[in-house]
Scaffold this motif. Sequence first.
Motif, PDB file in Angstrom:
ATOM      1  N   GLY A 339       0.802  -1.226   0.000  1.00  0.00           N
ATOM      2  CA  GLY A 339       0.000   0.000   0.000  1.00  0.00           C
ATOM      3  C   GLY A 339       0.832   1.271   0.000  1.00  0.00           C
ATOM      4  O   GLY A 339       0.315   2.377   0.126  1.00  0.00           O
ATOM      5  N   ARG A 340       2.162   1.169  -0.164  1.00  0.00           N
ATOM      6  CA  ARG A 340       3.021   2.358  -0.148  1.00  0.00           C
ATOM      7  C   ARG A 340       2.861   3.175  -1.435  1.00  0.00           C
ATOM      8  O   ARG A 340       3.202   4.340  -1.482  1.00  0.00           O
ATOM      9  CB  ARG A 340       4.478   1.960   0.058  1.00  0.00           C
ATOM     10  N   ILE A 341       2.424   2.495  -2.510  1.00  0.00           N
ATOM     11  CA  ILE A 341       2.003   3.259  -3.696  1.00  0.00           C
ATOM     12  C   ILE A 341       0.569   2.859  -4.014  1.00  0.00           C
ATOM     13  O   ILE A 341       0.122   1.750  -3.690  1.00  0.00           O
ATOM     14  CB  ILE A 341       2.925   3.043  -4.937  1.00  0.00           C
ATOM     15  N   CYS A 352       3.963   5.353   3.610  1.00  0.00           N
ATOM     16  CA  CYS A 352       5.437   5.409   3.493  1.00  0.00           C
ATOM     17  C   CYS A 352       6.064   6.055   4.737  1.00  0.00           C
ATOM     18  O   CYS A 352       7.210   5.732   5.097  1.00  0.00           O
ATOM     19  CB  CYS A 352       5.846   6.219   2.271  1.00  0.00           C
ATOM     20  N   LYS A 353       5.308   6.976   5.349  1.00  0.00           N
ATOM     21  CA  LYS A 353       5.769   7.678   6.556  1.00  0.00           C
ATOM     22  C   LYS A 353       7.126   8.349   6.337  1.00  0.00           C
ATOM     23  O   LYS A 353       7.336   8.989   5.312  1.00  0.00           O
ATOM     24  CB  LYS A 353       5.800   6.702   7.749  1.00  0.00           C
ATOM     25  N   HIS A 354       8.041   8.131   7.279  1.00  0.00           N
ATOM     26  CA  HIS A 354       9.332   8.851   7.239  1.00  0.00           C
ATOM     27  C   HIS A 354      10.231   8.384   6.090  1.00  0.00           C
ATOM     28  O   HIS A 354      11.256   8.991   5.798  1.00  0.00           O
ATOM     29  CB  HIS A 354      10.070   8.679   8.573  1.00  0.00           C
ATOM     30  N   HIS A 355       9.861   7.291   5.426  1.00  0.00           N
ATOM     31  CA  HIS A 355      10.661   6.852   4.272  1.00  0.00           C
ATOM     32  C   HIS A 355      10.501   7.795   3.085  1.00  0.00           C
ATOM     33  O   HIS A 355      11.304   7.753   2.149  1.00  0.00           O
ATOM     34  CB  HIS A 355      10.254   5.430   3.842  1.00  0.00           C
ATOM     35  N   LEU A 356       9.444   8.596   3.098  1.00  0.00           N
ATOM     36  CA  LEU A 356       9.189   9.484   1.965  1.00  0.00           C
ATOM     37  C   LEU A 356       9.714  10.879   2.284  1.00  0.00           C
ATOM     38  O   LEU A 356       9.355  11.463   3.308  1.00  0.00           O
ATOM     39  CB  LEU A 356       7.674   9.530   1.690  1.00  0.00           C
ATOM     40  N   VAL A 357      10.579  11.406   1.439  1.00  0.00           N
ATOM     41  CA  VAL A 357      11.105  12.763   1.643  1.00  0.00           C
ATOM     42  C   VAL A 357      10.920  13.561   0.355  1.00  0.00           C
ATOM     43  O   VAL A 357      10.796  12.989  -0.737  1.00  0.00           O
ATOM     44  CB  VAL A 357      12.613  12.754   2.037  1.00  0.00           C
ATOM     45  N   ASP A 358      10.916  14.861   0.501  1.00  0.00           N
ATOM     46  CA  ASP A 358      10.735  15.747  -0.643  1.00  0.00           C
ATOM     47  C   ASP A 358      12.082  16.356  -0.996  1.00  0.00           C
ATOM     48  O   ASP A 358      12.767  16.907  -0.147  1.00  0.00           O
ATOM     49  CB  ASP A 358       9.714  16.840  -0.258  1.00  0.00           C
ATOM     50  N   LYS A 359      12.508  16.184  -2.255  1.00  0.00           N
ATOM     51  CA  LYS A 359      13.752  16.827  -2.708  1.00  0.00           C
ATOM     52  C   LYS A 359      13.400  17.691  -3.919  1.00  0.00           C
ATOM     53  O   LYS A 359      13.003  17.160  -4.957  1.00  0.00           O
ATOM     54  CB  LYS A 359      14.781  15.765  -3.155  1.00  0.00           C
ATOM     55  N   GLU A 360      13.543  18.962  -3.755  1.00  0.00           N
ATOM     56  CA  GLU A 360      13.260  19.914  -4.843  1.00  0.00           C
ATOM     57  C   GLU A 360      11.903  19.656  -5.478  1.00  0.00           C
ATOM     58  O   GLU A 360      11.765  19.644  -6.710  1.00  0.00           O
ATOM     59  CB  GLU A 360      14.364  19.865  -5.902  1.00  0.00           C
ATOM     60  N   ILE A 366      12.965   6.462   0.451  1.00  0.00           N
ATOM     61  CA  ILE A 366      14.292   6.006   0.902  1.00  0.00           C
ATOM     62  C   ILE A 366      14.229   4.500   1.171  1.00  0.00           C
ATOM     63  O   ILE A 366      13.563   4.054   2.100  1.00  0.00           O
ATOM     64  CB  ILE A 366      14.739   6.746   2.171  1.00  0.00           C
ATOM     65  N   LEU A 367      14.929   3.740   0.347  1.00  0.00           N
ATOM     66  CA  LEU A 367      14.947   2.283   0.518  1.00  0.00           C
ATOM     67  C   LEU A 367      16.042   1.886   1.514  1.00  0.00           C
ATOM     68  O   LEU A 367      15.852   1.034   2.362  1.00  0.00           O
ATOM     69  CB  LEU A 367      15.192   1.605  -0.843  1.00  0.00           C
ATOM     70  N   VAL A 368      17.213   2.521   1.382  1.00  0.00           N
ATOM     71  CA  VAL A 368      18.330   2.246   2.286  1.00  0.00           C
ATOM     72  C   VAL A 368      18.826   3.584   2.829  1.00  0.00           C
ATOM     73  O   VAL A 368      19.095   4.504   2.039  1.00  0.00           O
ATOM     74  CB  VAL A 368      19.483   1.519   1.568  1.00  0.00           C
ATOM     75  N   GLU A 369      18.931   3.687   4.117  1.00  0.00           N
ATOM     76  CA  GLU A 369      19.414   4.939   4.705  1.00  0.00           C
ATOM     77  C   GLU A 369      20.925   5.017   4.574  1.00  0.00           C
ATOM     78  O   GLU A 369      21.612   3.992   4.484  1.00  0.00           O
ATOM     79  CB  GLU A 369      18.980   5.019   6.163  1.00  0.00           C
ATOM     80  N   GLU A 370      21.439   6.238   4.584  1.00  0.00           N
ATOM     81  CA  GLU A 370      22.859   6.453   4.304  1.00  0.00           C
ATOM     82  C   GLU A 370      23.773   5.650   5.234  1.00  0.00           C
ATOM     83  O   GLU A 370      24.815   5.173   4.832  1.00  0.00           O
ATOM     84  CB  GLU A 370      23.212   7.942   4.331  1.00  0.00           C
ATOM     85  N   LYS A 371      23.341   5.461   6.455  1.00  0.00           N
ATOM     86  CA  LYS A 371      24.187   4.729   7.413  1.00  0.00           C
ATOM     87  C   LYS A 371      24.391   3.259   6.994  1.00  0.00           C
ATOM     88  O   LYS A 371      25.404   2.639   7.283  1.00  0.00           O
ATOM     89  CB  LYS A 371      23.614   4.795   8.826  1.00  0.00           C
TER      90      LYS A 371
END
Lengths: 515, 515
Positions: A339-341, A352-360, A366-371
Amino acid sequence: MQESGFVRTITIEQPSLGNNTSDAQRLEHGLKKELGIGSLNIPLHVLKKLPLSLRAWQFQAKVVLFKTRQSWMVLDIIDPNCDGNVFGVAIDIGTTRIVMALINLESNEQLGEIGFDNPQAAIGPDILSRIHHTSKTGGLEELSSLVIGSVNQHIAQLCDSHGICVEDIYIVTGAGNTAMTHLFLGLDAMEIIKEPYIPCVNIIDNLSARQLDIKINPHGAVFLFPNIGSYFGGDLIAGILYSDLDKKQDPCLMVDVGTNAEIVVGNRDWLIACAGAAGPALEGGVSKMGMTAKPGVIDKVWIDEDSKELNIHTIEEKFPIGICGSGMIDLAASLFLSGRIDIRGKFVKEVCKHHLVDKEGIQHFILVEEKDSGTHDNICLSQVDLNSLTSSKAAMYTILEVIVKNTAGLEFEDLSKFYVAGTFGSFINPVSAISIGMLPDIPIETFEVLGNSSLGGAILLLKDPDAFDRVMHIRQSITYIELNVNQEFMNMFSGAKFYPHTDVSRFPSITNKLS
Amino acid sequence: MQESGFVRTITIEQPSLGNNTSDAQRLEHGLKKELGIGSLNIPLHVLKKLPLSLRAWQFQAKVVLFKTRQSWMVLDIIDPNCDGNVFGVAIDIGTTRIVMALINLESNEQLGEIGFDNPQAAIGPDILSRIHHTSKTGGLEELSSLVIGSVNQHIAQLCDSHGICVEDIYIVTGAGNTAMTHLFLGLDAMEIIKEPYIPCVNIIDNLSARQLDIKINPHGAVFLFPNIGSYFGGDLIAGILYSDLDKKQDPCLMVDVGTNAEIVVGNRDWLIACAGAAGPALEGGVSKMGMTAKPGVIDKVWIDEDSKELNIHTIEEKFPIGICGSGMIDLAASLFLSGRIDIRGKFVKEVCKHHLVDKEGIQHFILVEEKDSGTHDNICLSQVDLNSLTSSKAAMYTILEVIVKNTAGLEFEDLSKFYVAGTFGSFINPVSAISIGMLPDIPIETFEVLGNSSLGGAILLLKDPDAFDRVMHIRQSITYIELNVNQEFMNMFSGAKFYPHTDVSRFPSITNKLS
């Protein structure tokens, strides 16, 4: 020693006053009887050694043969008492990657395989830029030399590692798309990319290794699979051969997703083909999704049963550095099933919650976080990427629908086999592809991954002389349809852009999963 | 411009989105329609220039074609708007002499002819000595190079004198006896002269000019007429082609007296052949009679109506230096008809009078006294020479009898044509040959001199593509009989050693003359 391929050990009738035809006709007669054929060609270099050899070998000879469109030909005669075997090399002449297999033509055993990047990539990554390069002086010869040179180098390497001489290789079979076939042969390819898209040649008569500067036995022969047209090449014919589509009783389908998506449907009585590149809907198409498979690339994505979070697998289980096509389809399927899309292929913020971010102004999942990332940066899927994937999967489904339903007059359920060939096909998970409505919702056991069917077909031709006639028959009997991108196509395409489709009744298994 | 030979100017269908097959298949389709054929081969060098050429020439092309056993092949494509023509060279590859003709393949016009001594004569005058030379290291290559080199030199000379380039020559057709064909190609000929007399090859597949180092267009083709066996070569097949024997309704006969005497009898339904060299009776045979024709050689002898003395004619009317084969037969006929020799072929002293002298116990008939001779010596015919001629004429008649009567089951009277081919045949007087019982006593108008039928056949093949199939048909349908020299043959031979024959009823016209 098998006696069905291109190497035969035969005993020839001894000459006498009552049977005094020439040595060549004596050999011809023996081979015609052995092979059950009407026509044979014996070249000058064989004639030159024939009388002494036949007598030294007590009228026995190991004969290396090959076929042409018109007849069989003797490539060489060899002392039957000699150790050592006769070999062949099959080549998948890919735009990106070239793969070769070394085959013992007497035992039909495969000795080794070698793959390497097509060195023409240094000129241009894709066919279009390479063909444009041919307009420069010497450009065509440069492209041809690059590929022939690397083939020679790797044949030598294959021989070295298996302790055989390049002179023991007598036959090379190669399958490539139409443009690659032209660039391999050093043939003008410019008309392939200009309307009305005319190849120089479709059926390539056998060539001598010497003529093409391929460093095997100087009397060796080179066969390249014929093309159907500019967008349907010998690699596909090789694939049909390999899948046995031309021998099936019930209709089957083969889709080859390489640089383009090509589809063939049919059985032993009829074959219909179309190539995806013909439709603008596939622009930036299926094959452009994701990155090339290499260590660290995400190739599998699935929903954790308990946490409902997304799990990933990377090639060689290294830290993730990106996502490839099959991972992308898994990801899209997981996003949709969780149900994320939504059915329009848009990210659902609430899920999606915090996995979804807005860039420009563009949403990124975000599938894999930078860490956790091998690149020390987030690994994301943007709405733009997702839209592109949506278009691609819709295009694929629409083309399948057009060829199976509108053209062949079948239902998807009528297909007894659905072969997925090509590098992309080697990794695709049909369940995921069905989930997003890219492939039709038919029993999962219908799907079969063929692997490198282009190489498979080229290998088959080295082993089985009957394959030669099958190839010519496939080429002749196939109906190639140009994909007509009209209003009807666009309407079908619009419906297929939904997840899994506007007509959900076509995907009962997905409806079950969602409910 | 004629449109039936190996050069065709054709218009090819223009490509469009609805007709987008490859240029090569477009050309193939056009040619297949034009030629009414099923199979065609287009080589790489033509493919390489095809796309640009077709577009530059508005999809028209002058196509140079040739045939193989299996299919037609494109040798080259040429700008149809270009001046200049396409040429071919036909070669009679004789043991003693080589003759070549230059043919315009578009108009079928013969431009010139050139003849020269076979340079292999420097190695050995006859086939046997040349074949023995091949057992030396490099001997075979030497013999082959000698003939190829002189052919190249004379092709260049022919071109020079007609203002054309050697590159404008695309086809060479050659006809020679089996041994010469082998030595021309550089093929092992040793087995030809060893029991059971096996040639290396009978049917020679087309070769490229480049492969044989023949200096014409590098893409040119070379066709050599096939052999039947060691003693029945391509020159004879060329002769049959030239005489149209394979097209006749009523049975005809062709005898070719060159190095050997070869005979073919038949019509469009059947062909039977035999070669004289098979019989020991022909040892020191027909062809060894007399000297080679040159100025001063006696080529005609006849009885003066009034004086009953013998008159002579020499070539170019120079002082006599010797006598050639045809002169010898005239002489024997004159001697017999004037009673100077008896029915056993022995000189009759009472009639010869002072012309007969004894040298070391052997009778010599003085034909030209030393005062009239170009050699300042008597020109004589010895009893030994005459015995040899008697054997030869008897052998010839016996072979004719065996093949026509015993084998074909015909009477000589059933023959509607009796062709005499070969250099010897060009000069022979059938009336004289009948008088001595060498040829059967059939109406004089039945005899027809063919001239150089070997060259004639090679020329025909350059002009008429149908001749190719006729050649293969002739070769396939001909029955070659080994001359079985048994008691029956020897009995027939004994009868034929008389003048004209023990059975004089066979020669009514001679009986008339004698009475």
